[in-house]
Design an enzyme around this catalytic site. Structure first.
Site, short mmCIF file in Angstrom:
data_model
loop_
_atom_site.label_atom_id
_atom_site.label_comp_id
_atom_site.label_asym_id
_atom_site.label_seq_id
_atom_site.Cartn_x
_atom_site.Cartn_y
_atom_site.Cartn_z
NE ARG A 185 -3.10 -0.09 3.10
CZ ARG A 185 -4.31 -0.58 2.84
NH1 ARG A 185 -5.17 0.15 2.15
NH2 ARG A 185 -4.66 -1.78 3.26
CE1 TYR B 262 -3.71 -4.97 -1.18
CE2 TYR B 262 -3.18 -2.91 -0.08
CZ TYR B 262 -2.90 -4.24 -0.34
OH TYR B 262 -1.79 -4.81 0.23
CB CYS C 292 -27.68 -3.19 -9.45
SG CYS C 292 -27.79 -2.61 -11.13
CD GLU C 293 -25.06 -5.16 -4.10
OE1 GLU C 293 -25.28 -4.93 -2.90
OE2 GLU C 293 -25.31 -6.25 -4.66
CE1 TYR D 66 -10.73 -4.33 3.33
CE2 TYR D 66 -10.51 -2.00 2.86
CZ TYR D 66 -10.09 -3.30 2.69
OH TYR D 66 -9.01 -3.56 1.89
C1 LIG Z 1 -0.70 -7.82 1.97
C2 LIG Z 1 0.64 -8.22 2.42
C3 LIG Z 1 1.68 -7.29 2.42
C4 LIG Z 1 1.51 -5.86 2.04
O1 LIG Z 1 0.72 -5.15 2.95
P1 LIG Z 1 0.53 -3.56 2.78
O2 LIG Z 1 -0.36 -3.19 3.90
O3 LIG Z 1 -0.09 -3.34 1.45
O4 LIG Z 1 1.88 -2.94 2.88
C5 LIG Z 1 2.93 -7.74 2.80
N1 LIG Z 1 3.14 -9.02 3.15
C6 LIG Z 1 2.15 -9.94 3.17
C7 LIG Z 1 2.45 -11.33 3.56
C8 LIG Z 1 0.87 -9.57 2.80
O5 LIG Z 1 -0.09 -10.47 2.83
#
Ligand SMILES: *Cc1c(COP(=O)(O)O)cnc(C)c1O
Length: 441
Positions: free
Chosen positions: A297, A394, A365-366, A338
């Site tokens: 992220r 995401y 349609c929600e 969420y």
């Molecule tokens: C999703 C995930 C990440 C990345 O998480 P972010 O919050 O997007 O930084 C890193 N390692 C694992 C194992 C994950 O499942």
């Protein structure tokens, strides 16, 4: 020092001479015009500023390795950028493995993780030369060893563990607490190690992997995570006489979706992690291991915005004003899944006063297909370009074809240039997998 994840907007965002919002030197209204909407726009400078911040912040610990958690935004172009930035890739499906391989990524620098890797996916990982596999459970240990034996390979594996650390984030994105679907409970680690030692001769256990959650704002959880893992390394060394030389701390650093969010900088998280490594290697008298982090992220989130065109609107008598846009939960499921909140602006009216309360609704349609509830914006008119900030992570990666919506296009902008990195899906592609059995004709 501040890092880009602490901004709401991409670092190149400004208002240009025409009075429109510009990112990467490109006028957002012109991008909307040229490529259509909904459109994901990614600012290359922001992505690279984040990768550079990570490298810089951790440079005092030379055994640090960076990976990009590709699930946040996986396309071939991002693989190229990560390769150029000297990042590895964290992959969690056959599709992600295939994308990395198709982009020509150095597969030795990839890690495959996930709580239910299939037989086909594991085979693919071995064939494509995925560098390391993070094994999640007992079932997978046996399966992977069988496949490795059949291919006469020795596989570098990490054990995914649940360190038992709670972080204050949404329940759906917590992963490190004890009652989690991911990884071995600490009480199961010894049994896993015995199995690898005694039976699974094609697995080469090199370390431990954990990931405590996502959109994390606290430093302390990383400090604690390092402590728990180092404690395990010490315990495993004494009990099994195995020294694990790699630890992977996962990702999770938060970003600033709205003014309410106060994420920490990459420098703060780096300082916390490095201090904890130094303290705990001294305390447990173990040689400092290679340490991996795999942010997703925070690498791509802030770099991306989504553009929509405003369409119909509805004023409920004595109630809300709804403004519909030409996308919704198909291109960004986070608000409906969420209750994620975003900062929104009108790309062609950035200077107008935001004095009208409005709810931005998607076209699906929600009733729950609401992208932003009760936010303040200038008066919107049909045809305005609505810009949602912070959709780089995401968004596209969780998109769907709900209501047979076409997957939106993505462009990469830099220095006044824009390039398609994902072309807009076509109706032919949409129907391309549909089959009508003969007996229905
Ligand atoms: C999703 C995930 C990440 C990345 O998480 P972010 O919050 O997007 O930084 C890193 N390692 C694992 C194992 C994950 O499942």
């Amino acid at each position: 020092m501040k890092t880009a994840n602490q901004n709401i907007k991409p670092i190149t965002t400004c208002i240009n001479a025409e009075g429109n919002i510009e990112i990467g030197g490109c006028d957002l209204t012109e991008l909307a015009n040229e490529y259509g909407t909904p459109l994901y726009v990614f600012d290359e400078a922001t992505i690279r500023s984040m990768t550079k911040s990570y490298k810089d912040a951790f440079k005092s610990y030379p055994k640090m390795k960076m990976m990009f958690a590709s699930k946040a935004f996986m396309t071939k172009a991002i693989c190229k950028i990560m390769q150029q930035e000297d990042f590895g890739l964290d992959l969690c499906s056959g599709g992600e493995i295939y994308t990395a391989k198709s982009a020509g990524f150095d597969m030795s620098r990839t890690l495959f993780n996930g709580n239910n890797k299939t037989y086909e996916e594991l085979n693919m990982a071995l064939e494509y030369g995925v560098g390391t596999i993070s094994v999640d459970n007992f079932f997978e240990l046996a399966l992977l060893n069988n496949l490795a034996e059949a291919q006469n390979k020795n596989i570098r594996v990490l054990l995914r563990i649940t360190p038992g650390i709670e972080c204050h984030t949404h329940e759906y994105i917590q992963t490190g607490h004890l009652d989690s679907k991911f990884g071995f409970d600490l009480a199961q680690v010894d049994e896993a190690i015995e199995l690898i030692k005694d039976e699974y001769k094609n697995l080469n256990l090199i370390g431990l992997h954990a990931h405590i959650g996502s959109q994390i704002f606290e430093k302390k959880v990383y400090y604690d995570e390092v402590g728990v893992i180092f404690g395990e390394i010490k315990r495993i060394k004494e009990k099994h006489n195995i020294f694990l030389s790699e630890i992977n701390l996962g990702g999770g650093l938060g970003i600033k979706y709205t003014e309410k969010d106060a994420p920490i900088s990459v420098y703060e998280i780096a300082e916390t992690i490095i201090n904890s490594i130094e303290e705990h290697s001294a305390k447990y008298e173990i040689e400092a291991p290679f340490v991996f982090i795999e942010p997703g992220r925070s690498i791509v989130g802030t770099s991306g915005v989504t553009l929509y065109t405003a369409g119909s609107s509805k004023q409920v008598p004595n109630g809300r004003k709804y403004q519909s846009v030409d996308g919704g939960m198909s291109d960004n499921v986070r608000p409906s899944m969420y209750q994620a909140e975003y900062t929104v602006e009108i790309a062609n009216k950035p200077n107008e006063k935001a004095d009208a309360k409005v709810t931005i609704s998607g076209k699906h349609c929600e009733s729950g297909d609401i992208l932003a509830k009760d936010i303040m914006l200038p008066e919107i008119e049909e045809g305005d370009i609505v810009c949602f900030y912070n959709t780089g992570a995401y968004g596209y990666s969780m998109s769907s074809n709900y209501n047979r919506a076409l997957k939106a296009a993505a462009v990469l902008v830099n220095n006044g240039k824009s390039d398609i990195i994902v072309s807009r899906q076509t109706y032919d592609e949409l129907c391309g997998s549909d089959v009508i059995p003969d007996r229905l004709n």
